[in-house]
Scaffold this active site. Structure first.
Site, PDB file in Angstrom:
ATOM      1  N   GLY A 187      66.437   8.819  37.386  1.00 47.06           N
ATOM      2  CA  GLY A 187      66.905   9.801  36.415  1.00 47.06           C
ATOM      3  C   GLY A 187      66.726  11.236  36.855  1.00 47.06           C
ATOM      4  O   GLY A 187      66.620  12.137  36.013  1.00 47.06           O
ATOM      5  N   LYS A 188      66.733  11.506  38.183  1.00 48.43           N
ATOM      6  CA  LYS A 188      66.482  12.879  38.635  1.00 48.43           C
ATOM      7  C   LYS A 188      67.609  13.824  38.228  1.00 48.43           C
ATOM      8  O   LYS A 188      67.352  14.990  37.901  1.00 48.43           O
ATOM      9  CB  LYS A 188      66.248  12.929  40.148  1.00 48.43           C
ATOM     10  N   GLU A 214      77.491  14.890  43.446  1.00 54.16           N
ATOM     11  CA  GLU A 214      77.711  13.462  43.212  1.00 54.16           C
ATOM     12  C   GLU A 214      78.442  13.205  41.900  1.00 54.16           C
ATOM     13  O   GLU A 214      79.260  12.290  41.809  1.00 54.16           O
ATOM     14  CB  GLU A 214      76.365  12.733  43.205  1.00 54.16           C
ATOM     15  N   ARG A 223      76.700  13.962  29.383  1.00 48.45           N
ATOM     16  CA  ARG A 223      75.247  13.809  29.298  1.00 48.45           C
ATOM     17  C   ARG A 223      74.647  14.893  28.403  1.00 48.45           C
ATOM     18  O   ARG A 223      73.723  14.632  27.623  1.00 48.45           O
ATOM     19  CB  ARG A 223      74.628  13.887  30.695  1.00 48.45           C
ATOM     20  N   ARG A 354      63.559  12.087  52.282  1.00 52.62           N
ATOM     21  CA  ARG A 354      64.539  11.647  53.275  1.00 52.62           C
ATOM     22  C   ARG A 354      64.912  12.801  54.208  1.00 52.62           C
ATOM     23  O   ARG A 354      65.139  13.910  53.755  1.00 52.62           O
ATOM     24  CB  ARG A 354      65.787  11.115  52.572  1.00 52.62           C
ATOM     25  N   GLY A 357      60.912  16.954  57.205  1.00 51.02           N
ATOM     26  CA  GLY A 357      60.593  17.827  58.322  1.00 51.02           C
ATOM     27  C   GLY A 357      60.341  19.207  57.763  1.00 51.02           C
ATOM     28  O   GLY A 357      59.207  19.608  57.532  1.00 51.02           O
TER      29      GLY A 357
END
Length: 414
Positions: A187-188, A214, A223, A354, A357
């Site tokens: 749910g981010k 997205e 929403r 992900r 770095g």
């Protein structure tokens, strides 16, 4: 003056004063000359971690052979004339770039007068109105700032949830890059929308931007409507047949209120440059301390230049956003995916981001959103934790929320 002299002047500033690389946004796309564009990209990748041009020359020449001659290097090394000249040259370069972008957008709109192309044209035109100079903070400025802070109450940051405000020592403040990592389906995206809605209700004069790579704007709108009306989000798909007359009126009322909140959705900004230009335009038109940008999500972003090393590309992107938070004195929230190895672990760590770095290095705050096992969980209600793993200006907290999925609403618990 020959336009290339402005390019050389800016590059000379970055090489002679590497701290400018981490305090100023200088995009490679500002440079019309390919070899200078490559040098800017290379300098950004080093993040100011060098002493002079002699140190970086062999590495650049190895990566971009035959781009610059020894005479070119000597010319650049001798061209630095101080920070004020650097700033004026950078302004000229950026304005030239913005003019080209506006011309391109105008040509595209002329050939295809769609609403999306019109929005792009408006953004490009707005970017032409940036200030003509960049403020350089002197030691005297810092002394005056200290004296002010010793004798005045400073305003808090942007308020959202009280538990989150407390963890951040008063809310979201300028200069902060806030990375929120999560596994899929936690749910981010909904959480970031909730943050914007809470901020709009708690801060008069607020403006917020949600850059979604997205989801479409209509999905975020639905929403928002579910959150504000308490009507299940699924009912806004084919709303004509699924909503009764009372619910339709609720939706209309909620939409009218939303138009007053100062929140804007974007689903057509695809590159960091496009997002940065829009953020700069909106932030400069907003009262200081009242603007927040959310980017959903980091791993879907790609630069307009070809970079084979994805970790390096992500590093360039996060660094550009971090520098922008300092330049404009604004907070930016970046949503991030986690790598697959995180699925095998009980608790997320910084290394689970992900293509990690520079993400955890550039961020002021890193927190992870995750589901929590709870006997009270139902098909619609899920307990969720926001666990801080890095917080430069606050505390490492583990906050609890109830996520009501049907209405896309996060409610803090204590």
């Amino acid at each position: 003056m020959d336009p290339s002299e402005y390019e050389v002047g800016v590059l000379a500033g970055l090489i002679s004063n590497p701290s400018l690389i981490v305090s100023t946004v200088v995009l490679p796309d500002y440079f019309p000359t390919p070899s200078y564009r490559h040098l800017c990209e290379f300098l950004n990748s080093r993040a100011g971690d060098f002493s002079d041009w002699h140190e970086i020359k062999p590495y650049f020449d190895a990566k971009y052979p035959h781009n610059l001659t020894n005479e070119d290097w000597d010319y650049i090394a001798d061209a630095y004339l101080g920070v004020s000249v650097f700033n004026s040259y950078l302004t000229v370069l950026r304005q030239h770039y913005n003019k080209l972008q506006a011309q391109t957008s105008a040509d595209i709109y002329s050939n295809d007068p769609s609403d999306d192309n019109l929005d792009d044209l408006k953004i490009s035109i707005a970017n032409l109105d940036e200030p003509s100079a960049i403020k350089v903070e002197t030691a005297e400025d810092m002394q005056n700032g200290l004296e002010y802070e010793l004798t005045h109450d400073l305003p808090d940051g942007i308020k959202t949830y009280t538990s989150l405000d407390d963890a951040l020592n008063g809310g979201l403040r300028g200069g902060n890059l806030f990375v929120i990592g999560a596994r899929p389906a936690v749910g981010k995206s909904a959480f970031s929308l909730n943050l914007l809605l809470e901020a709009a209700k708690s801060n008069l004069g607020f403006k917020g931007d949600l850059f979604s790579l997205e989801m479409r704007n209509v999905e975020n709108r639905n929403r928002m409507l579910a959150h504000e009306t308490g009507i299940q989000v699924g009912k806004f798909h084919n709303a004509k047949n699924k909503l009764d007359s009372a619910q339709k009126q609720k939706a209309r009322d909620a939409m009218r209120e939303f138009t007053k909140m100062g929140i804007q959705f974007y689903d057509t900004c695809r590159t960091p440059d496009e997002i940065i230009n829009q953020i700069r335009s909106r932030a400069l038109s907003t009262k200081r301390g009242h603007y927040l940008a959310v980017v959903d999500y980091l791993q879907l972003l790609h630069t307009s230049r070809r970079i084979d090393n994805r970790v390096q590309e992500i590093g360039e992107i996060t660094r550009a956003f971090k520098v922008l938070t300092n330049e404009l004195d604004i907070p930016i929230i970046l949503l991030s995916q986690l790598n697959r190895a995180s699925l095998q672990k009980q608790e997320d760590t910084l290394a689970d981001l992900r293509e990690s770095g520079s993400i955890e290095q550039d961020a002021n705050v890193v927190a992870f959103l995750s589901n929590v096992d709870d006997q009270a969980n139902t098909q619609d209600r899920q307990r969720v934790a926001l666990n801080f793993k890095k917080n430069r200006e606050g505390r490492l907290a583990n906050l609890s929320f109830n996520f009501f999925k049907d209405v896309q609403k996060f409610v803090q618990t204590f």
